[in-house]
Design a protein around this motif. Sequence first.
Motif, mmCIF file in Angstrom:
data_model
loop_
_atom_site.group_PDB
_atom_site.id
_atom_site.type_symbol
_atom_site.label_atom_id
_atom_site.label_comp_id
_atom_site.label_asym_id
_atom_site.label_seq_id
_atom_site.Cartn_x
_atom_site.Cartn_y
_atom_site.Cartn_z
ATOM 1 N N SER A 159 5.746 10.439 17.828
ATOM 2 C CA SER A 159 4.495 9.583 18.619
ATOM 3 C C SER A 159 3.522 9.508 17.698
ATOM 4 C CB SER A 159 4.287 10.951 19.577
ATOM 5 O OG SER A 159 5.383 11.230 20.255
ATOM 6 N N ILE A 160 2.936 10.357 16.792
ATOM 7 C CA ILE A 160 1.608 10.297 15.951
ATOM 8 C C ILE A 160 1.811 8.965 15.234
ATOM 9 C CG2 ILE A 160 0.552 11.074 14.040
ATOM 10 C CD1 ILE A 160 -0.186 12.712 16.589
ATOM 11 N N SER A 161 3.031 8.818 14.390
ATOM 12 C CA SER A 161 2.882 7.436 13.658
ATOM 13 C C SER A 161 2.723 6.329 14.558
ATOM 14 C CB SER A 161 4.144 7.570 12.858
ATOM 15 O OG SER A 161 5.435 7.864 13.423
ATOM 16 N N GLY A 162 3.633 6.379 15.605
ATOM 17 C CA GLY A 162 3.534 5.106 16.556
ATOM 18 C C GLY A 162 1.969 4.628 17.288
ATOM 19 N N ALA A 163 1.196 5.730 17.289
ATOM 20 C CA ALA A 163 -0.023 5.560 17.742
ATOM 21 C C ALA A 163 -1.105 5.105 16.524
ATOM 22 C CB ALA A 163 -0.640 6.820 18.366
ATOM 23 N N LEU A 164 -0.983 5.819 15.460
ATOM 24 C CA LEU A 164 -1.837 5.640 14.725
ATOM 25 C C LEU A 164 -1.914 4.256 13.611
ATOM 26 C CD1 LEU A 164 -2.571 9.222 13.117
ATOM 27 C CD2 LEU A 164 -3.847 7.814 14.836
ATOM 28 N N LYS A 165 -0.529 3.853 13.646
ATOM 29 C CA LYS A 165 -0.194 2.676 12.843
ATOM 30 C C LYS A 165 -1.009 1.398 13.616
ATOM 31 C CE LYS A 165 2.584 0.573 16.038
ATOM 32 N NZ LYS A 165 2.213 -0.685 16.505
ATOM 33 N N ASN A 166 -1.230 1.658 14.848
ATOM 34 C CA ASN A 166 -1.888 0.438 15.505
ATOM 35 C C ASN A 166 -3.330 0.178 15.186
ATOM 36 O OD1 ASN A 166 -0.023 -0.328 17.268
ATOM 37 N ND2 ASN A 166 -0.557 1.078 18.776
ATOM 38 N N VAL A 167 -4.109 1.276 14.567
ATOM 39 C CA VAL A 167 -5.277 1.486 13.955
ATOM 40 C C VAL A 167 -5.212 0.852 12.718
ATOM 41 C CG1 VAL A 167 -7.385 2.565 13.312
ATOM 42 C CG2 VAL A 167 -6.007 3.543 15.145
ATOM 43 N N VAL A 168 -4.103 1.156 11.948
ATOM 44 C CA VAL A 168 -4.084 0.434 10.471
ATOM 45 C C VAL A 168 -3.652 -1.046 10.604
ATOM 46 C CG1 VAL A 168 -3.042 0.834 8.395
ATOM 47 C CG2 VAL A 168 -3.131 2.609 9.848
ATOM 48 N N ALA A 169 -3.135 -1.566 11.850
ATOM 49 C CA ALA A 169 -2.773 -2.767 11.943
ATOM 50 C C ALA A 169 -3.809 -3.738 12.438
ATOM 51 C CB ALA A 169 -1.582 -2.968 13.039
ATOM 52 N N ILE A 170 -4.952 -3.140 12.805
ATOM 53 C CA ILE A 170 -6.107 -3.935 12.873
ATOM 54 C C ILE A 170 -6.871 -4.196 11.543
ATOM 55 C CG2 ILE A 170 -8.546 -3.712 13.798
ATOM 56 C CD1 ILE A 170 -7.342 -2.681 16.562
ATOM 57 N N ALA A 171 -6.803 -2.928 10.871
ATOM 58 C CA ALA A 171 -7.596 -3.493 9.453
ATOM 59 C C ALA A 171 -6.598 -4.491 8.772
ATOM 60 C CB ALA A 171 -7.744 -2.043 8.819
ATOM 61 N N ALA A 172 -5.312 -4.517 8.699
ATOM 62 C CA ALA A 172 -4.602 -5.297 8.005
ATOM 63 C C ALA A 172 -4.800 -6.722 8.440
ATOM 64 C CB ALA A 172 -3.233 -4.968 8.368
ATOM 65 N N GLY A 173 -5.196 -6.857 9.786
ATOM 66 C CA GLY A 173 -5.264 -8.248 10.493
ATOM 67 C C GLY A 173 -6.662 -8.781 9.906
ATOM 68 N N TRP A 174 -7.505 -7.664 10.072
ATOM 69 C CA TRP A 174 -9.136 -8.241 9.625
ATOM 70 C C TRP A 174 -8.860 -8.914 8.086
ATOM 71 C CZ3 TRP A 174 -11.711 -3.206 11.575
ATOM 72 C CH2 TRP A 174 -12.058 -3.417 12.880
ATOM 73 N N VAL A 175 -8.207 -7.913 7.350
ATOM 74 C CA VAL A 175 -8.135 -8.318 5.900
ATOM 75 C C VAL A 175 -7.707 -9.540 5.638
ATOM 76 C CG1 VAL A 175 -7.098 -7.388 3.713
ATOM 77 C CG2 VAL A 175 -8.444 -5.752 4.876
ATOM 78 N N GLU A 176 -6.658 -9.850 6.419
ATOM 79 C CA GLU A 176 -5.829 -10.966 6.133
ATOM 80 C C GLU A 176 -6.666 -12.214 6.810
ATOM 81 O OE1 GLU A 176 -1.661 -10.449 7.408
ATOM 82 O OE2 GLU A 176 -1.365 -12.790 7.217
ATOM 83 N N GLY A 177 -7.482 -11.857 7.623
ATOM 84 C CA GLY A 177 -8.260 -13.078 8.335
ATOM 85 C C GLY A 177 -9.302 -13.359 7.234
ATOM 86 N N MET A 178 -9.587 -12.585 6.377
ATOM 87 C CA MET A 178 -10.682 -12.614 5.324
ATOM 88 C C MET A 178 -10.138 -13.572 4.287
ATOM 89 S SD MET A 178 -13.460 -11.166 6.095
ATOM 90 C CE MET A 178 -14.770 -10.591 4.580
ATOM 91 N N GLY A 179 -8.658 -13.755 4.482
ATOM 92 C CA GLY A 179 -7.927 -14.647 3.200
ATOM 93 C C GLY A 179 -7.848 -13.873 1.852
ATOM 94 N N TRP A 180 -7.748 -12.510 2.095
ATOM 95 C CA TRP A 180 -7.925 -11.857 0.884
ATOM 96 C C TRP A 180 -6.320 -11.717 0.329
ATOM 97 C CZ3 TRP A 180 -11.589 -6.961 2.374
ATOM 98 C CH2 TRP A 180 -12.702 -7.636 2.169
ATOM 99 N N GLY A 181 -5.457 -12.168 1.160
ATOM 100 C CA GLY A 181 -4.069 -12.085 0.523
ATOM 101 C C GLY A 181 -3.382 -10.853 0.570
ATOM 102 N N ASP A 182 -2.140 -10.851 0.134
ATOM 103 C CA ASP A 182 -1.243 -9.628 0.479
ATOM 104 C C ASP A 182 -1.379 -8.348 -0.283
ATOM 105 O OD1 ASP A 182 0.269 -11.285 2.103
ATOM 106 O OD2 ASP A 182 1.793 -11.973 0.559
ATOM 107 N N ASN A 183 -2.227 -8.314 -1.437
ATOM 108 C CA ASN A 183 -2.567 -7.166 -2.158
ATOM 109 C C ASN A 183 -3.456 -6.319 -1.449
ATOM 110 O OD1 ASN A 183 -0.671 -8.215 -4.545
ATOM 111 N ND2 ASN A 183 -2.613 -9.186 -5.459
ATOM 112 N N ALA A 184 -4.405 -6.991 -0.782
ATOM 113 C CA ALA A 184 -5.541 -6.343 -0.054
ATOM 114 C C ALA A 184 -4.804 -5.625 1.021
ATOM 115 C CB ALA A 184 -6.475 -7.301 0.555
#
Length: 413
Positions: free
Chosen positions: A266-291
Motif C-alpha cells: 500500500s505504501i509504495s503504491g501511494a508514494l510513487k505517485n508523488v515521485v512521478a510528479i517530480a519525474a514529470g516536471w523534470v522531463e518537462g524541463m527537457g533535462w533528459g533521462d539522467n535527471a
Amino acid sequence: MGSLGPYQRKHKVSVVGSGNWGTAIAKIVAENAAENSDVFDKQVEMWVFEEKVEIGKDSPHYDASVSGPQNLTDVINRVHENIKYLPGVSLPTNLHANPSIEDAVKDATILVFNLPHQFILKTCQQIQGKILPYARGISCIKGVDVSEEGVSLFSERIGKTLGIYCGALSGANIANEVAREKWSETSIAYDPPHMDSKAATPQRSPTSSQVDLVQFQHRDTSGEISKVKLQALPSDYPPINHDILKTLFHRPYFHVRVVNDVAGVSISGALKNVVAIAAGWVEGMGWGDNAKAAVMRVGLMEMVRFGDKFFGATIDQRTFTEESAGVADLITSCSGGRNHRCAKLSVERNQPIEEIEQSELNGQKLQGTLTAVEVNSFLKKQGLEEDFPLFTAVYRILKGQMKVAEIPSYIER
Ligand SMILES: NC(=O)C1=CN([C@@H]2O[C@H](COP(=O)(O)OP(=O)(O)OC[C@H]3O[C@@H](n4cnc5c(N)ncnc54)[C@H](O)[C@@H]3O)[C@@H](O)[C@H]2O)C=CC1
Ligand SMILES: O=C(CO)COP(=O)(O)O
C-alpha cells in the motif's frame, strides 16, 4: 482452475468504483468469474458513480433512437464499454454496471474497492451495516489516509469502517495497458487474522453466526489499536485465501503474486505517485533521462525511509524492490502514468497541474497531488520535512513556494 472442494456456495464479487482502473479490474474479475463458475457467481456487480454522458454521431455506439445525455450505467450495460473512463475496451457481458451502491454490494462476499482515494471513506460510510458481515475486501486504491495525526492504510480504514478484513492490490499497472491485455504483473497483499485460515477446512463446525473478536494488527502511526469484530466466513463457502484471490485476479495477461505485506504494497503504491510528479516536471524541463533517474533514485529512498520510519514493525522492506508494487510501479508510473504526464505538460505549458488534470483527463483524477499535500501535513507536524526532501520539494512546488529548477540543489542537501 477446477473445483475448490465440497463447498455449496459461490462467492459473489462486487467492484466498488468504475474509473479507468476500476473498470479495468472489473473486466479482469468478471472474466475470471465467468471462467470459474464453480467458485464464483457469474455476474459481477460494478458500482458506478452515476453521471450523464453524450454519445456523439461519430461514435460506433451512436443510437439515433436515443437522444440527449444518457446514464453512464445504461450505456455500459447496453454497449459493454465504459465509454467515459475506459473507451475502446470491450467489457464482459457478465459485468453489470449498477448505479446503486447498496444494491451493488449487498450480497458480495468479496468486495473490490477501486476509487480515487479522496472518495473512499465517504463511499464506505454509505454501505456501513449494509454488507455481509463476513465479507472480505481488497483495496486497489493508491493512496494512504494521512492526517496531521497519523498515517493509516486504506485497507485498514476500509476494514475498520465496514467491520471486515481488507487486503490490498497494487503493481506496475497502467490501466489502459492492462485493459488492452498487454502483459503486466501485480502484487496482492492479504494477511487476515488466523481465523480465516482455520475456516479453510469445510469440516469445521461453524455457522454464519460465529463471531470472533479479532485484534487487528496495529499499523496506524497515531498509536491507536483497534479491535474489530470480525465474523468468520461460513464454511459452505470456499475459504478466501491466497489461492482464491489468485483465481479471481490472475489472467494470462495479468500475473499475480500474492504476499502478506499489506503495508509495503500500500505504501509504495501511494508514494510513487508523488515521485512521478517530480519525474514529470523534470522531463518537462527537457533535462533528459539522467535527471529523471536521479529523481526516481531519491524518491525510492524516501519511499523506503517512510515505510521504515512509520510502519517499520509491520513492513517487509523487500516489497519495495522485489514486488511489482515497488520499484516496478515507480518505473512505469514515471514513464507512462497520468501524474507524470500531467506534471510534464504543466511545465511545458506553464500551467498549474490542476488545470492540466481538468483539461486532459476527462474526469479521471490525479492521486499524487493530493498525496503530496497530505504527506507533507503529516511530515511537517512531525518536524521531518527535511528528512524527505523530494516529497517536501513536490509539495512546495505545488504550492508555488519553490521552482522545479531548484529540485537538484534541494534534494542534495
Ligand atoms: N488509472 C490507472 O492506470 C491506475 C489507477 N490506480 C489507482 O486506482 C484508484 C482508482 O483510480 P481510477 O479507477 O483510475 O479512477 P479515475 O482516475 O478514472 O477517477 C474517476 C472515477 O472517480 C469517480 N468519481 C468522481 N467523483 C466521485 C465521487 N464524488 N464519489 C465517488 N466516485 C467519484 C468517477 O465516477 C470515476 O469512476 C486510484 O487510487 C488510482 O491511483 C492504480 C493502478 C492504475
Ligand atoms: O498507478 C499507476 C500505474 O501502476 C498509474 O499511475 P497514474 O495514476 O499516475 O496514471
